[in-house]
Enzyme design. Structure first.
Site, PDB file in Angstrom:
ATOM      1  N   GLN A 101       0.816  -1.212   0.000  1.00  0.00           N
ATOM      2  CA  GLN A 101       0.000   0.000   0.000  1.00  0.00           C
ATOM      3  C   GLN A 101       0.851   1.264   0.000  1.00  0.00           C
ATOM      4  OE1 GLN A 101      -2.890  -1.666   3.310  1.00  0.00           O
ATOM      5  NE2 GLN A 101      -3.815   0.123   2.368  1.00  0.00           N
ATOM      6  N   HIS A 102       0.204   2.375  -0.333  1.00  0.00           N
ATOM      7  CA  HIS A 102       0.697   3.735  -0.125  1.00  0.00           C
ATOM      8  C   HIS A 102       1.781   4.200  -1.091  1.00  0.00           C
ATOM      9  CE1 HIS A 102      -1.519   3.800   3.624  1.00  0.00           C
ATOM     10  NE2 HIS A 102      -0.751   2.893   4.182  1.00  0.00           N
ATOM     11  N   ASP A 110      -2.377  -4.800  -0.046  1.00  0.00           N
ATOM     12  CA  ASP A 110      -2.018  -6.104   0.520  1.00  0.00           C
ATOM     13  C   ASP A 110      -2.863  -6.493   1.721  1.00  0.00           C
ATOM     14  OD1 ASP A 110      -0.845  -4.142   2.117  1.00  0.00           O
ATOM     15  OD2 ASP A 110       1.191  -4.929   1.934  1.00  0.00           O
TER      16      ASP A 110
END
Length: 481
Positions: free
Chosen positions: A84-85, A243
């Site tokens: 992520q991110h 995820d």
């Protein structure tokens, strides 16, 4: 490569593109049997920043799929779960402008704090976006890039998350999903849409962002059979997701069941029917991949930090000893929960009779304390606190991790036998495209959460109080770092 015989139904591929590697599973839709698998590593920079080349993710994907052999060529659908991110910037030709800024790059902490202040403080952010952004959030990374590398911003024609980038390499289109979009800081959970106010504040044109694909919707099809990938042209591609949302699918989570994931980072989360809004910022109010919510708390320092302490002591990671007065706050990479991005590790309470094994146990205790401290905030009032904690991730099979979680939580712990839950969740999402089922229901049909249950033990309140006291007393030192 691993294989399983007795294929009963169509095949799907689930991808897990994590911080350290890409894994691919070919799964039988009818039974959930893993027919083939492959894996290839990534390179991550060290030092102040954490960056990776997105092209390396694609190369790793191709390598992992090649290891799956003919099974991948027979797949009818594919889905990508990813870290992520991360901020991926692409030029007009779809090539990376620069290496991706990863979730655990904490250089953007000042930008995160400035954004929180500019938009009315933490409570306003939580109510509007579901989360209070920290250094990990994509909006903070874009603000950092605009400040430090304006030429890269000017060259950017598309902004993507890691899973978006790989999905786009499959379909040729720019798409994301609500689960991963909810970790950007520019997708508002209150409206389930991109927020033009915050995008304007950071100078990001919404036209550069991907389309948000709804749960159960097809993101596209494999757009070319050029020999780089094993899939036939027209193979269905699911939306994919981040995820943690993929792992929630992979477990077939029902609302209120708590998960504690022990990986590079440590996370606690649970599916909820209620949109989370934690003004303290401890809990990120993520969306899940199905239409519900996934309140989650994350620590930067988990298995890698404890393994580093073991290496410094010259001990095997299982060589723990109970007792002693030592406390370790293992914030080797700064920390996200608690929000101390510039902190370093702290050791206190040493005595002449302190042993190496006691120090190692103190590192485990410090890591687990941070995760359990967030668990009550993650679980809403509908959660059943008598059900076992589901323990997943790379550390879940370690005896020292299992016993530390049991002792500090006082709860029963269940360890699912399935190992690659992110890839399994992506596979379940791909399977849902073929069968019309809820992906979580697919995973429950596959019985992915099956595993031994460890009975609860008495909660170690003394250790929890000691660590809390050290953390409280050391706050000025940790924040000053």
């Amino acid at each position: 490569m691993s294989t399983a015989d007795g294929v009963d139904g169509p095949l799907v591929v689930g991808i897990d593109s994590s911080t350290q590697s890409t894994k691919a599973l070919v799964v039988d839709v009818a039974t959930g049997a893993v027919v083939a698998s492959g894996q290839a590593p990534h390179t991550v920079t060290s030092g102040a920043g954490r960056e990776s080349d997105p092209d390396e993710w694609y190369t790793a994907l191709r390598t992992a799929l090649a290891q799956c052999g003919d099974a991948a060529r027979r797949a009818s659908a594919v889905s990508v779960g990813g870290q992520q991110h991360g901020l991926v910037t692409l030029d007009a030709q779809g090539r990376p402008v620069r290496p991706a800024l990863l979730w655990n790059d904490v250089r953007s902490a000042p930008q995160a704090r400035r954004l929180v202040d500019e938009l009315g403080g933490a409570k306003a952010w939580a109510e509007r976006f579901g989360s209070v952004p920290g250094a990990s959030f994509t909006v903070s990374k874009w603000a950092w890039l605009a400040e430090h590398e304006p030429e890269a911003v000017r060259a950017t024609a598309a902004v993507r998350l890691p899973h978006d980038y790989l999905t786009g390499r499959l379909t040729g289109a720019g798409t994301t999903d609500r689960g991963d979009a909810s970790g950007t800081g520019w997708w508002a959970s209150a409206t389930e849409a991109y927020d033009e106010d915050v995008l304007g504040r950071v100078g990001l044109d919404p036209a550069l962002l991907p389309r948000v694909v709804g749960p159960g919707e097809v993101a596209g099809t494999v757009h070319a059979a050029d020999g780089e990938l094993p899939f036939a042209k027209g193979t269905l591609v699911a939306a994919g997701t981040g995820d943690n949302a993929a792992a929630a699918l992979g477990l077939g989570l029902l609302p209120g069941t708590p998960v504690l994931s022990l990986g590079t980072s440590g996370t606690v989360y649970a599916v909820s029917r209620r949109r989370p809004t934690d003004p303290t910022g401890t809990v990120a109010g993520f969306a899940d991949a199905r239409g519900d919510w996934l309140p989650l708390a994350c620590t930067l320092n988990c298995t890698l930090a404890v393994d580093r302490i073991a290496a410094l002591l010259g001990l095997d990671r299982e060589a723990v000893e109970r007792g002693g007065t030592a406390t370790i706050l293992p914030y080797l990479d700064g920390e996200r929960t608690p929000d101390l991005p510039h902190a370093s590790g702290l050791l206190t309470g040493l005595r002449h009779d302190t042993t190496g094994g006691q120090l190692l146990q103190a590192a485990y205790d410090g890591a687990v304390h941070a995760l359990l401290g967030a668990l009550d905030r993650v679980l809403d009032e509908d959660a059943d606190r008598s059900v076992p904690l589901l323990l997943i991730g790379g550390g879940a099979r370690g005896t020292a991790w299992q016993q530390t979680v049991r002792r500090l939580s006082g709860r029963a712990v269940q360890v699912p036998e399935a190992r690659e839950l992110v890839a399994l969740g992506a596979a379940a999402q791909a399977a849902g495209l073929l069968t019309g089922e809820d992906p979580a229901a697919v995973a429950r049909r596959w019985d992915t959460a099956r595993g031994p249950v460890l009975d609860p033990v008495e909660r170690d309140e003394a250790t929890l109080r000691r660590i809390s006291g050290v953390l409280s007393g050391a706050a000025p030192l940790l924040e000053g770092a």
